[in-house]
Design a protein around this motif. Structure first.
Motif, short mmCIF file in Angstrom:
data_model
loop_
_atom_site.label_atom_id
_atom_site.label_comp_id
_atom_site.label_asym_id
_atom_site.label_seq_id
_atom_site.Cartn_x
_atom_site.Cartn_y
_atom_site.Cartn_z
N PHE A 230 1.02 -1.31 0.02
CA PHE A 230 0.00 0.18 0.03
C PHE A 230 0.91 1.24 -0.03
N ARG A 231 0.33 2.25 -0.51
CA ARG A 231 0.88 3.51 -0.41
C ARG A 231 -0.38 4.48 0.71
N ILE A 232 0.31 4.68 1.87
CA ILE A 232 -0.50 5.21 2.84
C ILE A 232 -0.17 6.63 3.15
N GLU A 233 -0.97 7.41 3.16
CA GLU A 233 -0.82 9.10 3.43
C GLU A 233 -1.84 9.50 4.58
N THR A 234 -1.34 10.12 5.63
CA THR A 234 -2.22 10.73 6.68
C THR A 234 -2.29 12.20 6.88
N ASP A 235 -3.32 12.90 7.11
CA ASP A 235 -3.44 14.32 7.37
C ASP A 235 -4.34 14.42 8.51
N ASP A 236 -4.72 15.55 8.69
CA ASP A 236 -5.49 15.94 9.84
C ASP A 236 -7.10 15.72 9.83
N VAL A 237 -7.23 15.01 8.70
CA VAL A 237 -8.90 14.51 8.50
C VAL A 237 -8.99 12.86 8.21
N GLY B 88 -3.87 0.85 -2.95
CA GLY B 88 -3.29 -0.21 -3.14
C GLY B 88 -4.32 -1.28 -3.99
N PRO B 89 -4.03 -2.79 -3.99
CA PRO B 89 -4.95 -3.71 -4.46
C PRO B 89 -6.39 -3.62 -3.94
N PRO B 90 -7.23 -3.61 -4.88
CA PRO B 90 -8.85 -3.52 -4.34
C PRO B 90 -8.99 -4.46 -3.35
N ASP B 91 -8.57 -5.84 -3.42
CA ASP B 91 -9.14 -6.81 -2.60
C ASP B 91 -8.40 -6.93 -1.30
N GLN B 92 -7.73 -5.97 -0.93
CA GLN B 92 -6.78 -5.81 0.28
C GLN B 92 -7.24 -4.68 1.22
N LEU B 93 -7.95 -3.78 0.41
CA LEU B 93 -8.61 -2.66 0.93
C LEU B 93 -9.39 -2.80 2.17
N PHE B 94 -10.45 -3.88 2.09
CA PHE B 94 -11.43 -4.09 3.47
C PHE B 94 -10.59 -5.02 4.37
N PRO B 95 -9.63 -5.77 4.19
CA PRO B 95 -9.08 -6.51 5.15
C PRO B 95 -8.27 -5.42 5.88
N GLY C 21 -10.36 9.92 -12.93
CA GLY C 21 -9.65 11.06 -12.73
C GLY C 21 -8.41 11.06 -11.87
N GLU C 22 -8.31 9.79 -11.65
CA GLU C 22 -7.00 9.30 -11.00
C GLU C 22 -6.12 8.72 -11.90
N PRO C 23 -4.85 8.66 -11.76
CA PRO C 23 -4.14 8.02 -12.86
C PRO C 23 -3.76 6.71 -12.15
N ASP C 24 -3.33 5.61 -13.31
CA ASP C 24 -2.98 4.49 -13.18
C ASP C 24 -2.10 4.15 -12.08
N ASP C 25 -1.82 3.10 -11.09
CA ASP C 25 -1.00 2.87 -10.04
C ASP C 25 -0.61 1.57 -10.15
N PRO C 26 0.55 1.36 -10.47
CA PRO C 26 0.92 -0.12 -10.61
C PRO C 26 0.68 -1.02 -9.45
N ILE C 27 0.55 -0.35 -8.18
CA ILE C 27 0.35 -1.09 -6.84
C ILE C 27 -1.17 -1.64 -6.78
N CYS C 28 -1.86 -1.08 -7.71
CA CYS C 28 -3.33 -1.19 -7.67
C CYS C 28 -3.49 -2.50 -8.60
N THR C 29 -3.39 -3.67 -8.12
CA THR C 29 -3.37 -4.85 -8.86
C THR C 29 -4.96 -5.00 -9.52
#
Length: 202
Positions: free
Chosen positions: A34-41, A47-54, A82-90
C-alpha cells in the motif's frame, strides 16, 4: 486502475489519540502493498482493491478492541477516471464479471461464508455506486440480492443498507459488494460507516 480509500477513525474516548495511534499498527502487514498517507482529516490507503477491506477491518478491530464506542468512516473507490493508473493497484482477481449476476452472487456468498471470525460484533451501513455503467441498476439489484443472502444483512434504510455481525463477515461482505458488482474496469464508489461498542445499539 486506481483503487483506494479515504479512512477516518473516531474513538469516543479521552484517549482517542492513543487508541488511533495504537490501531494504526494493524496496518503494518499491509504497508508493503500500500501507499498510505495521513493528514489531519483522514488516511489515504492506495493499493490492491481486494486488500482494502481486510486492512480496514484490522484497523477497526484493533481500535474497537479497547472497548470504547468507535466509528470508522470511509469513502472507497476503484477505477476513478480522474486518477492515474498506479502499478500497486493490481487488477481485480476472480471477480467473475463475465458470468451472470446469479453466479457472482453465489460466489460472493461463498467468500463471506469462508471469512475468518474476529469475535468483534459491528454494525455497518453503506451505499454502493457503480458509476458509468449502462446497466447500473441491474448491478445494484444483484448486490442487494447478495446482501440479503450474506448472513449479515440487517435491513434496508433510506439511501443505504445496514449490516450487523462479526467484523470478519461484515467486512468480507463489504469487500465482495465492492469487487463483484459494477464493471471490473469501471468506476465504482462505496460510502461506508462502521460502528462498534455503541451505547445505543439497535
Amino acid at each position: 486502475m486506481f483503487s483506494g480509500a479515504q479512512v477516518s477513525l473516531y474513538p469516543m474516548s479521552d484517549d482517542f489519540v492513543g487508541i488511533i495511534l495504537s490501531a494504526i499498527g494493524a496496518l503494518d502487514p499491509y504497508r508493503p502493498n500500500f501507499r498510505i498517507e495521513t493528514d489531519d482529516v483522514s488516511t489515504l490507503i492506495v493499493g490492491p482493491p481486494d486488500q482494502l477491506f481486510p486492512a480496514m477491518r484490522d484497523l477497526f478491530v484493533a481500535a474497537a478492541g479497547r472497548g470504547v464506542h468507535c466509528v470508522l468512516a470511509a469513502t472507497v473507490s476503484r477505477g476513478c477516471p480522474g486518477e492515474p493508473d498506479d502499478p500497486i493497484c493490481t487488477p481485480i482477481a476472480d471477480s467473475r464479471h463475465d458470468r451472470p449476476l446469479e453466479e457472482r452472487v453465489a460466489a460472493a456468498v461463498a467468500h463471506v461464508e469462508a471469512a475468518p471470525r474476529t469475535g468483534r460484533i459491528v454494525a455497518a451501513q453503506f451505499s454502493l455506486y457503480p458509476l458509468g455503467s449502462g446497466h447500473h441498476m441491474d448491478e445494484i439489484y444483484g448486490c442487494i440480492e447478495f446482501l440479503k443472502k450474506s448472513g449479515v444483512f440487517d435491513r434496508s434504510k433510506n439511501f443505504c443498507t445496514k449490516l450487523r455481525g462479526d467484523a470478519g463477515p461484515v467486512f468480507a461482505t463489504l469487500s465482495e459488494a465492492f469487487l463483484r458488482f459494477g464493471a471490473p474496469q469501471g468506476h465504482v464508489a462505496l460510502d461506508l460507516k462502521v460502528s462498534a461498542n455503541s451505547p445505543t445499539a439497535l
